[in-house]
Design an enzyme around this catalytic site. Structure first.
Site, short mmCIF file in Angstrom:
data_model
loop_
_atom_site.label_atom_id
_atom_site.label_comp_id
_atom_site.label_asym_id
_atom_site.label_seq_id
_atom_site.Cartn_x
_atom_site.Cartn_y
_atom_site.Cartn_z
N HIS A 125 -3.62 -5.07 0.87
CA HIS A 125 -3.07 -5.45 2.18
C HIS A 125 -3.08 -6.96 2.35
CE1 HIS A 125 -2.61 -1.50 4.20
NE2 HIS A 125 -3.50 -1.13 3.29
N CYS A 134 0.84 -1.20 0.00
CA CYS A 134 0.00 0.00 0.00
C CYS A 134 0.88 1.25 0.00
CB CYS A 134 -0.99 -0.04 1.15
SG CYS A 134 -2.37 1.12 0.93
N GLU A 162 -1.50 -8.70 4.35
CA GLU A 162 -1.45 -9.07 5.77
C GLU A 162 -2.83 -9.19 6.39
OE1 GLU A 162 -1.95 -4.67 6.12
OE2 GLU A 162 -0.99 -6.05 4.71
#
Length: 229
Positions: free
Chosen positions: A209, A115, A211
């Site tokens: 993202h 990002c 994660e």
């Protein structure tokens, strides 16, 4: 026993972090980042902001680097005036993470920008950003999802050859690509969702993202490149 590569992940300082009876300045990183590194087979090391002249020494001890998501890049970094919808600057973090990126590129250390990290990679290579787009962060504080379509024949396209739904939360995006960068995935509205440098070294940025999801392919790509050094 296989040696796990050491993957550094940039962190940021927060003035009012609170735990137990304490409220102190803290170097923070959402737990999803180190967990993603660990699940992909790496060892995670948190990199708090430091003076930029120390970036090369920090990167020299790593096998791979992740520049994490976070606040907007200050527009002065790419020669623009701030849009009213651009967030407040994080100058110390911009300085440190740009130095980390430049050090990784110079040393050939595999690099993944997530990002903000992808946006900083673009800026570090002379690119610019769109300061506001709609539809990629619909509810404040809540990650959304949308599909991204890979560009065949790219690093990202080889990692994820099919259209994939990804966790997303951003309002800025790549405008003019930085020197040498290739777009390797797009959103349905045409937004550049991944960029990369023709390698070696292995250099990839993703707008979403990973994660916050369960797809390990991007991080596994970084860990594999870090293991091969």
């Amino acid at each position: 026993m296989t040696v796990r590569p050491l993957i550094g992940v940039s962190t940021y300082l927060e003035a009012g972090a609170r735990w137990g009876v304490w409220e102190l300045e803290a170097a923070l990183l959402p737990a999803g980042y180190p967990r993603l590194v660990q699940h992909a087979g790496g060892l995670a090391a948190m990199l708090p902001p430091d003076a930029p002249e120390h970036a090369a020494a920090a990167v020299a001890r790593l096998d791979g680097l992740v520049v994490a998501g976070g606040p907007d890049v200050e527009p002065v970094r790419y020669g623009a005036a701030p849009d009213p919808r651009t967030g407040p600057p994080a100058r110390a973090r911009d300085t440190w993470e740009l130095a980390l990126i430049q050090a990784a590129l110079a040393a050939g250390v595999p690099l993944l920008g997530i990002c903000r990290g992808m946006q900083l990679l673009n800026v570090a290579l002379g690119g610019t950003l769109v300061q506001h787009i709609d539809g990629h962060a619909e509810v404040p504080g809540v990650f959304g999802h949308h599909p991204v379509k890979p560009v065949p024949g790219t690093v990202y396209g080889d990692l994820a050859p099919e259209e994939t739904s990804v966790p997303t939360y951003h309002h800025q995006a790549v405008d003019r690509l930085g020197e040498g960068l290739l777009a390797s995935a797009h959103a349905p509205d045409g937004t550049v969702e991944a960029v990369e440098l023709p390698g070696p070294p292995w250099v990839l940025g993703v707008q979403w993202h990973p994660e916050m999801g369960t797809d390990l392919r991007v991080m596994r790509g970084l860990v594999a490149a870090a293991s091969a050094r």
